[in-house]
Design a protein around this motif. Sequence first.
Motif, PDB file in Angstrom:
ATOM      1  N   PRO A 957      -0.847 -58.068 -23.567  1.00  0.00           N
ATOM      2  CA  PRO A 957      -0.490 -56.754 -23.110  1.00  0.00           C
ATOM      3  C   PRO A 957       0.541 -56.600 -22.027  1.00  0.00           C
ATOM      4  O   PRO A 957       0.264 -57.629 -21.058  1.00  0.00           O
ATOM      5  N   LEU A 958       1.475 -55.928 -21.863  1.00  0.00           N
ATOM      6  CA  LEU A 958       2.138 -55.683 -20.619  1.00  0.00           C
ATOM      7  C   LEU A 958       1.602 -55.028 -19.772  1.00  0.00           C
ATOM      8  O   LEU A 958       1.361 -53.567 -19.406  1.00  0.00           O
ATOM      9  N   ARG A 959       1.079 -55.769 -18.718  1.00  0.00           N
ATOM     10  CA  ARG A 959       0.109 -55.190 -17.726  1.00  0.00           C
ATOM     11  C   ARG A 959       0.979 -54.895 -16.335  1.00  0.00           C
ATOM     12  O   ARG A 959       1.541 -55.961 -15.857  1.00  0.00           O
ATOM     13  N   TYR A1103      -4.569 -52.914 -12.918  1.00  0.00           N
ATOM     14  CA  TYR A1103      -3.368 -52.978 -14.034  1.00  0.00           C
ATOM     15  C   TYR A1103      -3.560 -51.935 -14.992  1.00  0.00           C
ATOM     16  O   TYR A1103      -4.749 -51.528 -15.582  1.00  0.00           O
ATOM     17  N   THR A1105      -1.942 -50.879 -19.081  1.00  0.00           N
ATOM     18  CA  THR A1105      -0.994 -51.064 -20.217  1.00  0.00           C
ATOM     19  C   THR A1105      -1.232 -49.490 -20.971  1.00  0.00           C
ATOM     20  O   THR A1105      -2.095 -49.182 -21.515  1.00  0.00           O
ATOM     21  N   LYS A1106      -0.049 -49.369 -21.213  1.00  0.00           N
ATOM     22  CA  LYS A1106       0.058 -47.996 -21.946  1.00  0.00           C
ATOM     23  C   LYS A1106      -0.050 -48.296 -23.527  1.00  0.00           C
ATOM     24  O   LYS A1106       0.592 -49.181 -24.124  1.00  0.00           O
ATOM     25  N   THR A1107      -0.952 -47.496 -23.944  1.00  0.00           N
ATOM     26  CA  THR A1107      -1.439 -47.563 -25.390  1.00  0.00           C
ATOM     27  C   THR A1107      -1.494 -46.335 -26.112  1.00  0.00           C
ATOM     28  O   THR A1107      -2.154 -45.370 -25.504  1.00  0.00           O
ATOM     29  N   VAL A1117      -3.789 -45.095 -21.411  1.00  0.00           N
ATOM     30  CA  VAL A1117      -3.594 -46.302 -20.817  1.00  0.00           C
ATOM     31  C   VAL A1117      -5.086 -47.184 -20.940  1.00  0.00           C
ATOM     32  O   VAL A1117      -5.990 -46.645 -21.232  1.00  0.00           O
ATOM     33  N   TRP A1120      -7.105 -52.434 -16.415  1.00  0.00           N
ATOM     34  CA  TRP A1120      -7.231 -54.021 -16.569  1.00  0.00           C
ATOM     35  C   TRP A1120      -7.533 -54.415 -15.197  1.00  0.00           C
ATOM     36  O   TRP A1120      -6.967 -54.020 -14.155  1.00  0.00           O
ATOM     37  N   CYS A1139     -10.941 -55.536 -19.701  1.00  0.00           N
ATOM     38  CA  CYS A1139     -10.329 -54.301 -20.100  1.00  0.00           C
ATOM     39  C   CYS A1139     -11.709 -53.385 -19.579  1.00  0.00           C
ATOM     40  O   CYS A1139     -12.764 -53.376 -20.060  1.00  0.00           O
TER      41      CYS A1139
END
Length: 1680
Positions: A957-959, A1103, A1105-1107, A1117, A1120, A1139
């Motif tokens: 994941p792009l954190r 951190y 991560t857009k989800t 988001v 994290w 998470c």
Amino acid sequence: MNDKIKKCCPNCSQAYQLIALAPKGYGNIPLFLSCGHSMCETCISNIVKFEEPISCKICQQDMTVDTKNLPLILGDKAKFYKIFPINVFILGELAQRYIIQSKSKNQIEEEPCFIDLEWIDKTLQSDEGYCMECKSPTNRMCNECSIILCVPCFNKSHKNFIIFKSHMLQNIDMKFPSMCSTHKNKPIDYYCKTCQKSVCMDCSMVGGEKSCKTHNVVTIQDMNETFTNELKEITPKIDEMYRRFTKTAVDIGNNLLKLQNDSGPLDLTTMLNNVEQQYSRLMLQIQVHKADITDTIIHMKESEKNSLLSAKNCIGNGLKVSRKFLNDIKNISAMQKANLSVILEDAKKIMEIPWYLCKDEPDDHLKLTINEDICDKVQDYIQLEGTSSCAYKLYTLNDLQEKDIEIPTAPSAPVHPPIMVKDVRESAIKKVKEVAKPKALYKEAPSYHSRSGSSSLISSANNDDSDVSSESLKTNEESSYYPTLQEDSQELIYISHIVDPHNFFVQRACHQLPVDEILKEFRNAVSLPRPNAQHIVKGKIYLMHNQADNLWLRCRIENIDRKNPNKVKYLVFCIDFGGTEVLTIDKLRLIPPARAHSPAPFAIHCSLANCQPSNGTWTSNDAFLIQNIVDNKQAVIHIRRIRSSPYNDLMLEVDVTTFEYGVSLAHALVFHSRAFMPEKLPYPKMTGLTEKLKIFDNNNHFKPNADEEVYMTHVLSPDHFYVRMRQLQDVYENLCEKLDLCYNQHTQTGTIYLPEKNMYCVVNVEKYGVSAYGKWARARIIEMPGRGRVRVLLLDIGISLLVHWKSVRRIHKQFTVQKALATECHLAGVTPINKQWSPGSVLLLKKYMDRVLQLHIDEVRQHGSISVTLCDTVDDNTVCINELMIKHKYAVTFGIYTFNKNFGTDKLAGFNKQPEKSNSKQNKEKIEIQTRPKQIASNSESLKTKNENLGAIDKGPLRLEVTVLSYNSPSLFYVSLVQQKQAYQEFYEKIQKYYAENENSEPRENWEVGDRCCTLCTQSKTWRRATILELSNNEAMLFYSDFAFVETVPRNSLKELPQEFVTFGDGAIMCHLFGVVPAVGDQWPTLTKEYLEVSLEKYQRIYITKTGQFKGKSMPVELWVYHTTPGSALEPNISEWRCLNHKIIEKGLAIPDKSEKVPQTPENDCDNLSFLNLAGSVQDWLHLEPLPTKPLVLNPEPSSSPVEDVDSNIDSVLSGSKTELISDWLPPEPFQSKEFLGMPTYLNNDGVVYLHDIAQQDTLDLIKKALQVRFKKPDPKAKYAKWSVGEPCVALFYLDNQFYRGRVIQVNKETSTCLIHYVDYGNEEECSFENLRKSIALYQLPIQAHKCVLDRIKPIGKQWDRLTLDYIHKSVVEKECFVKVTGEPIDDITPIDLKFDKLWINDHLVDFEMAEYTDGSKPVVRMFVPNTNIISTNDVQEEYDSGPDYIVESSEISLTELSEVAEKLVYKDWNKMIEDDDAERDSLEEFLDFIAFPKNTETEFLCNVSQIKGPNKFELSIIFDDEKNAVYDAMFQKLQLNAADMCPLNGAFENKACAAIFPEDGEWYRAIILQYSKDKALVKVKYVDYGNEDVVSLADVREIDDTFIELPPATVSAKLHDVAINSKVDASVIVRELYELFLDGQFYAKIVDYDDDIAVVELKNDSHETVYKSLYDKNYFLRI
């Protein structure tokens, strides 16, 4: 009767023996046949058992026996002897011999034929005696006592005595005669010259009859010098005589051996046999006369033997005395005191011994005369004529000289007799019966037959000389029990014979023992009776002799050829091994009936299941391929189907897999494009296979948080590159040396005929340009593109290569111990902005390939890439490459990494640096490593980085790190990005500066809720952007959109926001937790809120991560944190990502929200950070600076630091947020047609023609007008721009003052000019900076000019001269020409034929001697001749100009010939000449109208695709029915018989029908001519029945007869209907898809139309669906 005569059966050549006197089971008495001749009882019994007629070997008469009561006849001896009477005459002779031998008391033992030369040498050793103590041989003696003692006895006993302590051992002295023979015990001290003999003192002093008192007597010492010289002269002659004796002794032994075996004088032996047969008819009436005759003959034989024995004794004596003499005179110097006169006398006597063997034969040879007129007159029945004396004699040298016989050369060394092998039959009788040993297994598999089956190559099994009678036959029940072979079962087998993949034979491995037994049983089958030619019929079982292995095998008669009655030929089938052979009757023997069908035949007929030939028929190469794969080793068959065949044999449809490596033959044939699989069937795994060798990756060498020194070996992108530890460099070099040493010696062993994905192997990389430290490298197969190619990954370098299967070898186990030395890595904490790495990032990373880098391991995975941080130390300055990627805006950082901040150098303090050595190998290694990019370079790797290698890998994941600004609940909180802290800091400073300068501006009165404004924050006393939430009379409640808190301020403090501040994104991002909802209701419980709040406060770094999708302005988001669990005293700390969304669900504080699902991001969605801006753009939200527009420099000049070159590129970056990275103009699209009208626009110095299709003229006009509108205004900043080589641009052309698209070729900073290549026209001109524009307009349009070259011609010199270039330029440039594409582009240059008006430029330049043909052929010579019947070469050339190498040459006519022609035309009748001219023209037209194959008239047919020659160019192989196939096969066989007698090729014309040899199998096929080179005498032909093309010699092409062109070709050249190739798709990709579609089945073809003799077809499958429909869906094909 003479016992020297052996009585033998004429059929089996075995001696007759009395049953009562012979050993058990060996009785063999003679019986009479009806013709009166004899045959042994054994032969007659066997022939009767085989139910064959008995043929007499003497008179060739047949005797037939009634087989009705055959068992009774064989069981009753009385009845048997009544039919076959006993030959009492021969039986009496046998009894007489036994009586005489039994009464003889002294049995004379047979004397050996050869003299034992070794025994003579051993017994006459003069320097060896026997120890007087232990009696062992020795050559030592005591020097004092003169007794012979060996060394151990001398040391143990003799030397122990005190008186013998001083004694020493010495060699045994030579013994010479030293006493006088007349006066006993008197030493010989004198020599009498008168008597020439040695004498003692009494002989010289005392008188008497034998006294030498008055003679000339001298001492021996005085004469020894004379004797020594004579001995030196005669010694070589004695040695020569010794060698002659050995040679003669061997000759005598050979002759004696021949006489002893009755193989000596063949004429005498034949006479004896003839006499025996003749007297068999006369019996006792002529016994006396017969004895006289035979005694005379025997006497003649005995005289030869006696003379040889006498000669043998003489030669034996000569050997002894000559050997003794040579041993005695070895040391002449020690003989000075000896009596040499005696020795000399002995030597002279030796020279008189005869030694030459010669046979004195009488002039009139012995002959046998037979009078058959009157049998009663015994005296006249048989008579002998001639002399009966015949003997051998020995001659001396003098005798040979007297008889004038040439003296043969003495042998160079002593000739030893041969080692005599004992007769096994004799030893078997004397041998005591031994315990039977277990028989050896049948270890070697039979070899394969050739395709024709004309010779047998069945391997011989273990042979044995023991005899097995026919009564000991046993039935092998196991071999006849075939029901054990069931469908879907597996069996271990050997392939014994192969014709093709659908016709081969196997033997079960469990039957190898009975196969071995039956081979041994019939190893002596030569003694079995031959069959009668009149009784041999088809289907009968016999024994045949296989000459290749010298074995007797069971066979079945398949066919009989009786064309030649004297030599009848039989076609037989080997039922135990398979295969057929053609034999004569002498190679056949009768087989016992019990063995004819028991055991059952061992050869099992098999066919490969689910495997069909690609070209319709199998070839010999397919059989050879299977032979190479199996290699005479065990294999496993999986039985799919069992069916019957003729003669009740089985036919198995099987899958065959080799036992050693598990190679499937069917899959191997498919891989080699020799076959296809009609059905997709499951192939079961074979049990018992050994585990395949593996090479483990090198990830275990790298430990987390460790630091290493490495070299980069290969770079594809920052997310995909390979490194090797510095300390492994020696290991790598040693490994390469061992690989070369092993595989260079055995280049053909270990070939992989069926590569598999993920198979580990060794690859020959030399031919592919990879030559780091050796020719061979370890690799893993990663892809199977097809067409015999595999893509491999070099495990020790990291390079991916596409190689041919022949370059791949099986890896030995010793090379799998070392793990892979190259480790795949990716840069940690950085990711490209648009999911795609730019070429500049790859270039930046490649600059560090020649350096020792410091690598820090951030994360190690068990399999896959390692996350690393790379650093380079230059002049004690540490440069972090990860941070450089961010600095140059190639990437952004994410996760726990902070590369956007100053990288701490203290982190690098712990790197494991290797100590430098002054004079060590390591320094040399470093020099080599510095230049490694030049060594490790694949020629298949282009300088341009491929786009597919630039994609970013999934790093999880792009954190993004955030700061929590405000927290309310899991459904509402605000965060800001840490990454944009610096950007916002500069933005805030800009706001403070603006409002400080405009503080006294007039306030706005009409504010409304929701308006954006700026106000002075009460808490921070700074100006901040805000949104109005509520308005009262004098106050306003605001929400600070960058800080996420609410404050009430005076209304009059609100300031209006300028537009530049409004467009800048808000710093506070509204978020909510994705995928979680409260367990009860819509409100979050206090416990959940508090837990999440405590967690956010606990961790310093958060951190997100857009989800998922936005809910209004709230972003979903996942939160994290990087959690570290402390380890115990002996355990390390464990860090992991946690998470918080999942954590609150695990704690039971929330439940999953099933209504929200993680969206699947499309592959083409490169903007995966779009959530960062509420408006949706990454650049707008993050305010990332745009990537530079400067093109990628492919060949940068070297610099001291790689960063300098990148910085120099970035200096010229134009500002703006919408800039796109462009490295070059789009390449020109492929030509839409092979023939079109084009416009050449430029010709460069290399002869390259730039042209475009006339249809592109509108596009060129559009580009010209658009650029004129876009750049009509001058740009004052243009002259200050910086340019680099290769950069695309828009340039002004000075002749028409118009702008055109171009590319910078050369930069001259001093004159501020650039050399520009105008890409749409091809010309090059110099242009100043002020006339160049950076903006790359109309990028979407590809380059319009195509680079072409005139095909088939080349300049006369090394390069084109200026005169020729100017001539071509004036002839074609800016003129409309006809263009014909003649080949595929090579390096973006297309070969063409160019035609202006009616002039073909290519041939025209050759005619004008401005160019020459590349194949060396000569131009057409055209000369005037005043005769109209001379053919115009223009017409011929015009008619056949489509072939680039077809030249119809006219004869070169001299001036003399022209004058002779003119004189002949003076008095000619012109009317007659015109008629003759018309007749010749008609005959010429008839000549040029050459024969061609008829077209295929069928419009719909079943076919398979045999050749794919391009994206839309195929060869279809028509599938005929059995009847039509038989017609073609008959035509093919007839062609093989008649092709060699056909006429040589008479004229080479395009598409002319002919017969040509195929080089791979040497057989004739129908073909057409495509090209012809007269100088090289080579012809390119197309084999019309198969579709393939090849170049053959002119001598291998024949004129084809009309009978062979009646059938149309079996293949059709075709293209697909309603298909246009998408020019944007690479042709190789389309061809690869076509291979997967077409090369695996049969299709229904329908011819829709014809395009220049090429059929336009539709291909459909069994469901009547278009086969290539999927290519339309993939946009590879476009509908017309």
